[in-house]
Motif scaffolding. Sequence first.
Motif, PDB file in Angstrom:
ATOM      1  N   THR A  76       0.832  -1.213   0.044  1.00 12.69           N
ATOM      2  CA  THR A  76      -0.009  -0.003   0.052  1.00 12.69           C
ATOM      3  C   THR A  76       0.788   1.360   0.081  1.00 12.69           C
ATOM      4  OG1 THR A  76      -1.732  -1.105   1.273  1.00 12.69           O
ATOM      5  CG2 THR A  76      -1.962   1.186   1.327  1.00 12.69           C
ATOM      6  N   HIS A  77       1.959   1.316   0.744  1.00 11.21           N
ATOM      7  CA  HIS A  77       2.737   2.364   0.983  1.00 11.21           C
ATOM      8  C   HIS A  77       4.084   2.603   0.137  1.00 11.21           C
ATOM      9  CE1 HIS A  77       0.024   3.507   4.283  1.00 11.21           C
ATOM     10  NE2 HIS A  77       0.372   2.202   4.918  1.00 11.21           N
ATOM     11  N   GLY A  78       4.171   1.616  -0.520  1.00 11.98           N
ATOM     12  CA  GLY A  78       5.471   1.708  -1.302  1.00 11.98           C
ATOM     13  C   GLY A  78       5.437   1.346  -2.846  1.00 11.98           C
ATOM     14  N   SER A  79       4.496   0.809  -3.364  1.00 10.89           N
ATOM     15  CA  SER A  79       4.323   0.545  -4.493  1.00 10.89           C
ATOM     16  C   SER A  79       4.577   1.700  -5.659  1.00 10.89           C
ATOM     17  CB  SER A  79       2.855  -0.168  -4.746  1.00 10.89           C
ATOM     18  OG  SER A  79       1.695   0.421  -4.816  1.00 10.89           O
ATOM     19  N   ASP A  80       3.656   2.821  -5.225  1.00 17.00           N
ATOM     20  CA  ASP A  80       3.661   3.932  -6.133  1.00 17.00           C
ATOM     21  C   ASP A  80       5.045   4.208  -6.320  1.00 17.00           C
ATOM     22  OD1 ASP A  80       0.932   3.661  -6.785  1.00 17.00           O
ATOM     23  OD2 ASP A  80       0.653   5.262  -5.234  1.00 17.00           O
ATOM     24  N   HIS A  81       5.943   4.635  -4.985  1.00 14.60           N
ATOM     25  CA  HIS A  81       7.314   5.072  -4.882  1.00 14.60           C
ATOM     26  C   HIS A  81       8.091   4.216  -5.647  1.00 14.60           C
ATOM     27  CE1 HIS A  81      11.022   6.753  -3.499  1.00 14.60           C
ATOM     28  NE2 HIS A  81      11.254   5.534  -3.269  1.00 14.60           N
ATOM     29  N   MET A  82       8.251   2.950  -5.582  1.00 13.75           N
ATOM     30  CA  MET A  82       9.006   1.936  -6.044  1.00 13.75           C
ATOM     31  C   MET A  82       8.724   2.113  -7.791  1.00 13.75           C
ATOM     32  SD  MET A  82       9.248  -2.029  -5.219  1.00 13.75           S
ATOM     33  CE  MET A  82       7.436  -2.640  -5.795  1.00 13.75           C
ATOM     34  N   TRP A  83       7.591   2.268  -8.220  1.00 21.80           N
ATOM     35  CA  TRP A  83       7.242   2.427  -9.733  1.00 21.80           C
ATOM     36  C   TRP A  83       7.846   3.642 -10.142  1.00 21.80           C
ATOM     37  CZ3 TRP A  83       7.158  -0.500 -13.551  1.00 21.80           C
ATOM     38  CH2 TRP A  83       6.881   0.094 -14.765  1.00 21.80           C
ATOM     39  N   SER A  84       7.392   4.770  -9.452  1.00 19.65           N
ATOM     40  CA  SER A  84       7.790   6.161 -10.177  1.00 19.65           C
ATOM     41  C   SER A  84       9.324   6.481  -9.908  1.00 19.65           C
ATOM     42  CB  SER A  84       6.776   7.213  -9.318  1.00 19.65           C
ATOM     43  OG  SER A  84       7.503   7.379  -8.057  1.00 19.65           O
ATOM     44  N   LYS A  85       9.879   5.989  -8.888  1.00 19.78           N
ATOM     45  CA  LYS A  85      11.117   6.208  -8.911  1.00 19.78           C
ATOM     46  C   LYS A  85      12.368   5.455  -9.434  1.00 19.78           C
ATOM     47  CE  LYS A  85      10.719  10.043  -6.491  1.00 19.78           C
ATOM     48  NZ  LYS A  85      10.909  11.332  -7.336  1.00 19.78           N
ATOM     49  N   HIS A  86      11.866   3.968  -9.369  1.00 18.56           N
ATOM     50  CA  HIS A  86      12.764   2.949  -9.830  1.00 18.56           C
ATOM     51  C   HIS A  86      12.126   2.092 -11.198  1.00 18.56           C
ATOM     52  CE1 HIS A  86      14.948   4.136  -6.290  1.00 18.56           C
ATOM     53  NE2 HIS A  86      14.025   3.840  -5.606  1.00 18.56           N
ATOM     54  N   ARG A  87      11.002   2.369 -11.381  1.00 19.78           N
ATOM     55  CA  ARG A  87      10.396   1.487 -12.591  1.00 19.78           C
ATOM     56  C   ARG A  87      10.514  -0.001 -12.150  1.00 19.78           C
ATOM     57  NH1 ARG A  87       7.551   5.252 -13.337  1.00 19.78           N
ATOM     58  NH2 ARG A  87       7.771   6.522 -15.672  1.00 19.78           N
ATOM     59  N   VAL A  88      10.170  -0.189 -10.902  1.00 23.87           N
ATOM     60  CA  VAL A  88      10.163  -1.741 -10.466  1.00 23.87           C
ATOM     61  C   VAL A  88       8.543  -1.872 -10.082  1.00 23.87           C
ATOM     62  CG1 VAL A  88      10.627  -3.354  -8.770  1.00 23.87           C
ATOM     63  CG2 VAL A  88      12.329  -2.103  -9.797  1.00 23.87           C
ATOM     64  N   SER A  89       8.042  -3.087 -10.660  1.00 22.13           N
ATOM     65  CA  SER A  89       6.652  -3.342 -10.279  1.00 22.13           C
ATOM     66  C   SER A  89       6.504  -4.084  -9.125  1.00 22.13           C
ATOM     67  CB  SER A  89       5.923  -4.005 -11.393  1.00 22.13           C
ATOM     68  OG  SER A  89       6.350  -5.261 -11.818  1.00 22.13           O
ATOM     69  N   VAL A  90       5.208  -4.339  -8.529  1.00 24.16           N
ATOM     70  CA  VAL A  90       5.104  -5.132  -7.233  1.00 24.16           C
ATOM     71  C   VAL A  90       5.394  -6.538  -8.011  1.00 24.16           C
ATOM     72  CG1 VAL A  90       3.294  -6.220  -5.791  1.00 24.16           C
ATOM     73  CG2 VAL A  90       3.787  -3.571  -5.980  1.00 24.16           C
ATOM     74  N   THR A  91       4.805  -6.819  -8.958  1.00 26.08           N
ATOM     75  CA  THR A  91       5.167  -8.119  -9.677  1.00 26.08           C
ATOM     76  C   THR A  91       6.579  -8.631  -9.550  1.00 26.08           C
ATOM     77  OG1 THR A  91       2.999  -8.176 -10.971  1.00 26.08           O
ATOM     78  CG2 THR A  91       5.012  -9.788 -11.425  1.00 26.08           C
ATOM     79  N   GLU A  92       7.378  -7.842 -10.057  1.00 25.33           N
ATOM     80  CA  GLU A  92       8.777  -7.830 -10.021  1.00 25.33           C
ATOM     81  C   GLU A  92       9.236  -8.354  -8.656  1.00 25.33           C
ATOM     82  OE1 GLU A  92       9.756  -5.486 -14.284  1.00 25.33           O
ATOM     83  OE2 GLU A  92       9.571  -4.535 -12.472  1.00 25.33           O
ATOM     84  N   ALA A  93       8.994  -7.412  -7.741  1.00 27.65           N
ATOM     85  CA  ALA A  93       9.537  -7.427  -6.352  1.00 27.65           C
ATOM     86  C   ALA A  93       8.971  -8.868  -5.744  1.00 27.65           C
ATOM     87  CB  ALA A  93       8.818  -6.212  -5.605  1.00 27.65           C
ATOM     88  N   MET A  94       7.893  -9.260  -5.994  1.00 28.28           N
ATOM     89  CA  MET A  94       7.375 -10.453  -5.360  1.00 28.28           C
ATOM     90  C   MET A  94       8.110 -11.703  -6.134  1.00 28.28           C
ATOM     91  SD  MET A  94       5.350  -9.521  -3.081  1.00 28.28           S
ATOM     92  CE  MET A  94       4.435 -11.132  -2.500  1.00 28.28           C
ATOM     93  N   GLU A  95       8.320 -11.619  -7.432  1.00 29.49           N
ATOM     94  CA  GLU A  95       9.359 -12.532  -8.050  1.00 29.49           C
ATOM     95  C   GLU A  95      10.473 -12.738  -7.454  1.00 29.49           C
ATOM     96  OE1 GLU A  95       7.466 -12.568 -12.446  1.00 29.49           O
ATOM     97  OE2 GLU A  95       9.405 -11.554 -12.149  1.00 29.49           O
TER      98      GLU A  95
END
Length: 98
Positions: free
Chosen positions: A8-27
């Motif tokens: 909830t609190h990390g996905s937007d930052h992770m995508w906007s700053k690093h272009r890493v998706s939740v799917t990639e992080a979970m993999e």
Amino acid sequence: MGFDVDWTHGSDHMWSKHRVSVTEAMEALADVDAQWFDPDPKSTSGNSARVLGYSHTASAVIVVILVHRDDRTQAWWGANGWRAGPADRRTYREGIEQ
């Protein structure tokens, strides 16, 4: 192995700053060769874990930062993630070779 991670609190930052998706992080978290550092040696709070794991979607080693949740045992807040730099890729490779 399933992971209880709330992004909830990390996905937007992770995508906007690093272009890493939740799917990639979970993999990366599900990678059987993932290297877990808990607590994260680079954390100032000591309440987070650093995971180095491979994402097939990203075709890259991903650094994932998780924060222990106080309200649920064995649950995490997904805080951040980015493509690993040379030092983290080396640490990941060395862990596989052991």
